[in-house]
Scaffold this active site. Structure first.
Site, mmCIF file in Angstrom:
data_model
loop_
_atom_site.group_PDB
_atom_site.id
_atom_site.type_symbol
_atom_site.label_atom_id
_atom_site.label_comp_id
_atom_site.label_asym_id
_atom_site.label_seq_id
_atom_site.Cartn_x
_atom_site.Cartn_y
_atom_site.Cartn_z
ATOM 1 N N LYS A 1 0.808 -1.231 0.000
ATOM 2 C CA LYS A 1 0.000 0.000 0.000
ATOM 3 C C LYS A 1 0.840 1.279 0.000
ATOM 4 O O LYS A 1 0.436 2.280 -0.578
ATOM 5 C CB LYS A 1 -0.914 0.024 1.227
ATOM 6 N N ASP B 1 -10.005 3.733 2.251
ATOM 7 C CA ASP B 1 -10.207 3.098 3.566
ATOM 8 C C ASP B 1 -10.931 4.021 4.544
ATOM 9 O O ASP B 1 -11.822 3.590 5.279
ATOM 10 C CB ASP B 1 -8.853 2.680 4.176
HETATM 11 P P1 NAP Z 1 -0.117 -2.457 10.518
HETATM 12 O O1 NAP Z 1 0.285 -1.228 9.767
HETATM 13 O O2 NAP Z 1 0.764 -3.648 10.529
HETATM 14 O O3 NAP Z 1 -0.367 -1.997 12.058
HETATM 15 C C1 NAP Z 1 -0.632 -2.934 13.070
HETATM 16 C C2 NAP Z 1 -1.011 -2.221 14.358
HETATM 17 O O4 NAP Z 1 -1.304 -3.191 15.361
HETATM 18 C C3 NAP Z 1 0.107 -1.328 14.924
HETATM 19 O O5 NAP Z 1 -0.454 -0.252 15.624
HETATM 20 C C4 NAP Z 1 0.789 -2.309 15.895
HETATM 21 O O6 NAP Z 1 1.533 -1.702 16.907
HETATM 22 C C5 NAP Z 1 -0.427 -2.998 16.483
HETATM 23 N N1 NAP Z 1 -0.086 -4.270 17.101
HETATM 24 C C6 NAP Z 1 0.220 -5.433 16.468
HETATM 25 N N2 NAP Z 1 0.492 -6.393 17.387
HETATM 26 C C7 NAP Z 1 0.354 -5.814 18.608
HETATM 27 C C8 NAP Z 1 0.489 -6.291 19.953
HETATM 28 N N3 NAP Z 1 0.826 -7.564 20.215
HETATM 29 N N4 NAP Z 1 0.258 -5.431 20.956
HETATM 30 C C9 NAP Z 1 -0.094 -4.145 20.715
HETATM 31 N N5 NAP Z 1 -0.254 -3.626 19.458
HETATM 32 C C10 NAP Z 1 -0.025 -4.463 18.429
HETATM 33 O O7 NAP Z 1 -1.535 -2.987 10.032
HETATM 34 P P2 NAP Z 1 -2.781 -2.129 9.481
HETATM 35 O O8 NAP Z 1 -2.760 -2.128 8.000
HETATM 36 O O9 NAP Z 1 -2.812 -0.821 10.199
HETATM 37 O O10 NAP Z 1 -4.014 -3.044 9.932
HETATM 38 C C11 NAP Z 1 -4.417 -3.113 11.280
HETATM 39 C C12 NAP Z 1 -5.651 -3.989 11.417
HETATM 40 O O11 NAP Z 1 -6.742 -3.380 10.737
HETATM 41 C C13 NAP Z 1 -5.506 -5.387 10.785
HETATM 42 O O12 NAP Z 1 -6.154 -6.312 11.618
HETATM 43 C C14 NAP Z 1 -6.229 -5.261 9.456
HETATM 44 O O13 NAP Z 1 -6.738 -6.508 9.003
HETATM 45 C C15 NAP Z 1 -7.349 -4.318 9.855
HETATM 46 N N6 NAP Z 1 -7.901 -3.580 8.705
HETATM 47 C C16 NAP Z 1 -9.226 -3.715 8.459
HETATM 48 C C17 NAP Z 1 -9.810 -3.019 7.420
HETATM 49 C C18 NAP Z 1 -11.278 -3.156 7.172
HETATM 50 O O14 NAP Z 1 -11.717 -2.871 6.051
HETATM 51 N N7 NAP Z 1 -12.063 -3.539 8.175
HETATM 52 C C19 NAP Z 1 -9.024 -2.174 6.598
HETATM 53 C C20 NAP Z 1 -7.654 -2.055 6.876
HETATM 54 C C21 NAP Z 1 -7.105 -2.771 7.950
HETATM 55 P P3 NAP Z 1 3.137 -1.495 16.705
HETATM 56 O O15 NAP Z 1 3.285 -0.280 15.804
HETATM 57 O O16 NAP Z 1 3.644 -1.270 18.078
HETATM 58 O O17 NAP Z 1 3.660 -2.748 16.081
#
Ligand code: NAP
Length: 279
Positions: free
Chosen positions: A71, A108
Site C-alpha cells: 500500500k 479506507d
Molecule cells: P499495521 O500497519 O501492521 O499496524 C498494526 C497495528 O497493530 C500497529 O499499531 C501495531 O503496533 C499494532 N499491534 C500489532 N500487534 C500488537 C500487539 N501484540 N500489541 C499491541 N499492538 C499491536 O496494520 P494495518 O494495515 O494498520 O491493519 C491493522 C488492522 O486493521 C488489521 O487487523 C487489518 O486486518 C485491519 N484492517 C481492516 C480493514 C477493514 O476494512 N475492516 C481495513 C484495513 C485494515 P506497533 O506499531 O507497536 O507494532
C-alpha cells in the site's frame, strides 16, 4: 468487422493474498448486477511490483486494489495521487487510465466512516474526542477521515510510541498522543472509540483495555472483522456502548473501485454482507 469491447479485468495485489475477501465481494457484485468482468487475486512480491504495474494494463486490467505489504510502495509508482492518499501515505485503489497514467486513491477512511454511518446513523462525530488504539497504516486512514468529518480531538496510543508521535506532526494539533500503558485514559469523555491494532484477529491475542471510563452510548468500532464480534466489541457492548463491526468498512472501501472499473455503483447491504461471510 466490428471490434468486440474488451472484458474489464480488475483484482487485488498483495502478499500473501489467499485470505482476501475482496474476490468474493467483487465476484458477488459482478454476478448480482449481471456485469461482464473478472476480479482476480494476485500474489505479487515487492520486487515484481513495478513490472506488474507496467504489464497489467496491457493485459486488459482497468485497475486494482492494493493490500499489505504494497500500500505504501505503490504511491511512488503512481502518476496521479489523490490528496487523501498523499496525506495517508498509502493507496488501496488504482485506476489504469486510458492515457496510460496510473491514478492512486485511498478509500479506507471513507469506507470506515460509511460503515459507522450506515450501522449507527445517530453517531455524531463532533460530540466529543475520539480514542484510537494503534498507529499502523489503517490508523492513518481512520485518523484522516475522523478529522475530515469534524471530530474535535483525536487521542492515539500505540505499543511503539514513535509511530504514534508521527501522527502529531502529520495530522496536526487535534492529535493527542497517550502512553500505551495509559491508553485506557483516552476513553474518558470519548464519543468515538476505535481499535485499529491487529489484536483480536483470529489466531492473535484479544485486544483488551479496561473499560471503566468508557462513556455509555459511546460509539465503539473495531477494524478487525475475523471474528465479526471481537472480544473488545463484546465487552464494549456489555459496558453500554453502541458497537459497529469492521466488515462494513471492507465492503464500503471497495465500492468506489468497483464503480470506476465496472461502471455501476454497488449496494452495500445485508445481502452483500452475507455473500462475503458465506464465501
Ligand atoms: P499495521 O500497519 O501492521 O499496524 C498494526 C497495528 O497493530 C500497529 O499499531 C501495531 O503496533 C499494532 N499491534 C500489532 N500487534 C500488537 C500487539 N501484540 N500489541 C499491541 N499492538 C499491536 O496494520 P494495518 O494495515 O494498520 O491493519 C491493522 C488492522 O486493521 C488489521 O487487523 C487489518 O486486518 C485491519 N484492517 C481492516 C480493514 C477493514 O476494512 N475492516 C481495513 C484495513 C485494515 P506497533 O506499531 O507497536 O507494532
Amino acid at each position: 468487422m466490428t471490434e468486440l469491447p474488451r472484458i474489464p479485468l480488475a483484482g487485488v495485489i498483495g502478499s500473501p493474498i489467499a485470505h482476501s475477501r475482496s474476490p468474493a465481494l467483487h465476484g458477488y457484485w459482478l454476478k448480482r448486477y449481471g456485469l461482464k468482468g473478472f476480479y482476480i487475486p494476485m500474489d505479487i512480491a515487492q520486487a515484481d511490483l513495478a513490472e506488474a504495474l507496467r504489464t497489467l494494463p496491457k493485459l486488459g486490467f482497468v485497475g486494482i486494489n492494493v493490500t499489505i505489504p504494497h500500500k505504501e510502495a505503490i504511491l511512488g509508482m503512481a502518476d496521479i495521487i489523490t490528496d487523501r492518499a498523499a496525506l495517508i501515505g498509502a493507496a488501496n485503489t488504482l485506476i489504469f487510465r486510458k492515457d496510460g497514467r496510473i491514478h492512486a486513491d485511498n478509500t479506507d477512511g471513507a469506507g470506515f466512516i460509511a460503515n459507522i454511518r450506515q450501522n449507527a446513523p445517530q453517531w455524531n462525530p463532533a460530540a466529543g474526542p475520539a480514542a484510537v488504539f494503534g498507529a499502523g497504516g489503517a490508523a492513518r486512514a481512520v485518523v484522516a477521515a475522523l478529522i475530515e468529518v469534524g471530530v474535535p480531538e483525536i487521542r492515539i496510543a500505540n505499543r511503539s510510541r514513535p509511530r504514534a508521535d508521527v501522527f502529531r506532526s502529520d495530522f496536526g494539533a487535534k492529535i493527542a498522543v497517550y502512553e500505551w500503558t495509559q491508553a485506557a485514559n483516552m476513553l474518558e469523555g470519548a464519543a468515538t472509540v476505535v481499535n485499529t491494532t491487529s489484536l483480536g484477529m483470529t489466531g492473535k491475542p484479544d485486544f483488551r483495555v479496561p473499560l471503566d471510563a468508557l462513556e455509555r452510548g459511546a460509539l465503539v468500532t473495531d477494524l478487525v472483522y475475523t471474528p465479526l464480534r471481537t472480544q473488545f466489541l463484546i465487552e464494549a457492548e456489555a459496558a453500554g456502548a453502541t458497537i459497529v463491526d469492521g466488515l462494513g468498512m471492507l465492503l464500503h472501501q471497495a465500492a468506489p473501485g468497483f464503480e470506476r472499473w465496472f461502471g455501476r455503483r454497488p449496494e452495500v447491504d445485508d445481502a452483500t454482507r452475507q455473500a462475503v461471510l458465506s464465501a
